[in-house]
Design a protein around this motif. Structure first.
Motif, PDB file in Angstrom:
ATOM      1  N   TYR A 118       4.103   6.007   9.913  1.00 37.83           N
ATOM      2  CA  TYR A 118       5.240   5.783   8.956  1.00 37.83           C
ATOM      3  C   TYR A 118       6.162   7.209   9.177  1.00 37.83           C
ATOM      4  CZ  TYR A 118       7.060   6.668   3.825  1.00 37.83           C
ATOM      5  OH  TYR A 118       7.722   6.933   2.894  1.00 37.83           O
ATOM      6  N   ARG A 128      -1.573   2.444   1.366  1.00 40.67           N
ATOM      7  CA  ARG A 128      -2.850   1.537   1.203  1.00 40.67           C
ATOM      8  C   ARG A 128      -3.520   1.050   2.532  1.00 40.67           C
ATOM      9  NH1 ARG A 128       1.049  -1.134  -2.415  1.00 40.67           N
ATOM     10  NH2 ARG A 128       1.235  -2.867  -0.752  1.00 40.67           N
ATOM     11  N   ALA A 129      -3.142   1.445   3.772  1.00 46.82           N
ATOM     12  CA  ALA A 129      -3.445   1.009   4.899  1.00 46.82           C
ATOM     13  C   ALA A 129      -4.675   1.850   5.374  1.00 46.82           C
ATOM     14  CB  ALA A 129      -2.254   1.099   5.894  1.00 46.82           C
ATOM     15  N   VAL A 135       5.852   2.113  10.478  1.00 50.28           N
ATOM     16  CA  VAL A 135       6.516   1.477   9.505  1.00 50.28           C
ATOM     17  C   VAL A 135       7.687   2.344   9.068  1.00 50.28           C
ATOM     18  CG1 VAL A 135       6.359   0.924   6.843  1.00 50.28           C
ATOM     19  CG2 VAL A 135       4.613   0.308   8.501  1.00 50.28           C
ATOM     20  N   THR A 141      -1.537   2.332  11.882  1.00 51.68           N
ATOM     21  CA  THR A 141      -0.288   2.372  10.900  1.00 51.68           C
ATOM     22  C   THR A 141       0.057   3.666  10.781  1.00 51.68           C
ATOM     23  OG1 THR A 141      -1.639   0.400   9.871  1.00 51.68           O
ATOM     24  CG2 THR A 141       0.421   1.438   8.676  1.00 51.68           C
ATOM     25  N   ARG A 156      10.227  -2.164   6.378  1.00 53.89           N
ATOM     26  CA  ARG A 156       9.809  -2.536   5.159  1.00 53.89           C
ATOM     27  C   ARG A 156      10.425  -1.959   3.967  1.00 53.89           C
ATOM     28  NH1 ARG A 156       4.709  -5.221   4.122  1.00 53.89           N
ATOM     29  NH2 ARG A 156       3.631  -5.576   6.103  1.00 53.89           N
ATOM     30  N   ILE A 175       8.815   0.972  -1.160  1.00 54.11           N
ATOM     31  CA  ILE A 175       7.844  -0.261  -0.850  1.00 54.11           C
ATOM     32  C   ILE A 175       7.062  -0.173   0.209  1.00 54.11           C
ATOM     33  CG2 ILE A 175       8.073  -2.525  -0.053  1.00 54.11           C
ATOM     34  CD1 ILE A 175      10.334  -3.023  -2.063  1.00 54.11           C
ATOM     35  N   GLY A 176       7.789   0.568   1.426  1.00 50.27           N
ATOM     36  CA  GLY A 176       7.169   0.732   2.863  1.00 50.27           C
ATOM     37  C   GLY A 176       6.241   1.821   2.611  1.00 50.27           C
ATOM     38  N   TYR A 224       3.000   0.452   1.121  1.00 49.42           N
ATOM     39  CA  TYR A 224       2.192  -0.395   1.945  1.00 49.42           C
ATOM     40  C   TYR A 224       1.159   0.742   2.862  1.00 49.42           C
ATOM     41  CZ  TYR A 224       1.444  -3.154   6.237  1.00 49.42           C
ATOM     42  OH  TYR A 224       0.937  -3.663   7.474  1.00 49.42           O
TER      43      TYR A 224
END
Length: 332
Positions: free
Chosen positions: A98, A89-90, A42, A96, A75, A82-83, A86
């Motif tokens: 980042y 919470r993954a 992300v 996932t 995102r 915002i990204g 996300y």
């Protein structure tokens, strides 16, 4: 009869132990099998900026290292939050990931009441990837050809000038704020954009006057003559812009600023997956090919493992807090 019962019990016990052993082995194999499906990285910013560029370079090499598909998912929004929310919470399963710049560690210092996640506790800091100096550039119609001249002109008529920033709390934002503070300029606004691309577009068009921005996104515009570089924010001159002075050479004492880029996952990433990602990141960032590709974009490979990256984040956050407090940067 008793002997038969005992024999049956022993056989059942051996079978049970065998099944348990097979299940344990299967569990170990499942852990060793990471990754077995597509990994998503992300990026909390729009395509085309410095973070996106570093992420896509890294994703391509991570695919080769882990022998699995790796995709980049943008995102954008809210200065990267915002990204980040996300990802926080993954599920912490390694699928996932980042990638963000130093803004990830700056946001919690600015958005103390608005941020919905803990930028440290809700993430596993996997590795530092790269860092690079910023270019202090202006629209060619700006008369100044030096930092000293720019300061003189701005002080003479501050209403004519504006700074652009690719995101509130970004390295470019803090660098611009520190510059204005150090130069004793208080009336020049810093205009917020959602990413480097729209900020640079307006700078080229003359809607704003100046920017401090990573080389990856600004360098092509400087090289093509669409922007004029006044200085770079690193300790030494960039080999890509050998005739452009550092901020220190331009008269800004002790001015040094970098944008850095790291890899995170959600918190509580299993140690065995963290080890795999650390090893892969180390190989990628230490490879001659990656170093050359980053160098061509104005970055340097700066790999740190999870423990060292965590300590680095702590020290950087302390430094950023000093800049924010000195420049009185607040969320409106």
């Amino acid at each position: 009869m008793k002997q038969s019962i005992c024999g049956g019990f022993l056989r059942a016990t051996v079978m049970a132990l065998g099944i348990a052993g097979m299940m344990a082995a299967g569990g170990a194999q499942a852990e060793d099998a990471y990754p077995s499906r597509t990994i998503t990285i992300v990026v909390p910013h729009p395509p085309g900026g410095a973070v996106d560029g570093v992420a896509r370079l890294f994703a391509d090499k991570l695919k080769a290292q882990l022998h699995e598909s790796v995709i980049v998912e943008n995102r954008p929004g809210a200065s990267g939050m915002i990204g980040a929310a996300y990802v926080a919470r993954a599920k912490p399963d390694g699928y996932t990931l980042y990638i963000n710049a130093s803004i990830h560690s700056i946001n919690p210092l600015l958005y103390k009441k608005k941020i919905t996640f803990d930028a440290v506790k809700d993430f596993t800091a996997v590795s530092l990837l790269a860092q690079g100096a910023l270019i202090f550039s202006v629209n060619p119609k700006v008369p100044a050809h030096t930092v000293e001249q720019f300061i003189t002109d701005v002080k003479a008529d501050p209403n004519k000038y504006t700074f652009a920033t690719s995101g509130f709390g970004s390295a470019g934002h803090l660098a611009a704020a520190q510059f204005l503070y150090d130069a004793h300029i208080s009336k020049v606004p810093i205009v917020l954009y959602r990413g480097s691309a729209p900020a640079l577009s307006d700078l080229v068009g003359g809607q704003v006057s100046a920017i401090m921005d990573p080389m990856l996104s600004s360098l092509p515009l400087v090289q093509s003559g669409k922007l004029r570089a006044l200085a770079v924010t690193g300790k030494a001159r960039s080999p890509l812009l050998p005739n452009v002075p550092t901020m220190r050479e331009a008269g800004m004492k002790d001015f040094e600023f970098y944008s850095w880029y790291g890899l995170w996952s959600p918190a509580k990433l299993p140690p065995e997956i963290l080890s795999k990602l650390e090893a892969a990141s180390s190989k990628i960032m230490d490879s001659p090919e990656m170093k050359e590709r980053l160098k061509a974009l104005g970055f340097e490979s700066s790999y740190k493992n999870s423990a060292d990256f965590t300590a680095y984040i702590e020290s950087e956050m302390a430094r950023y807090k000093k800049v924010i407090d000195a420049a009185h940067i607040t969320v409106s």
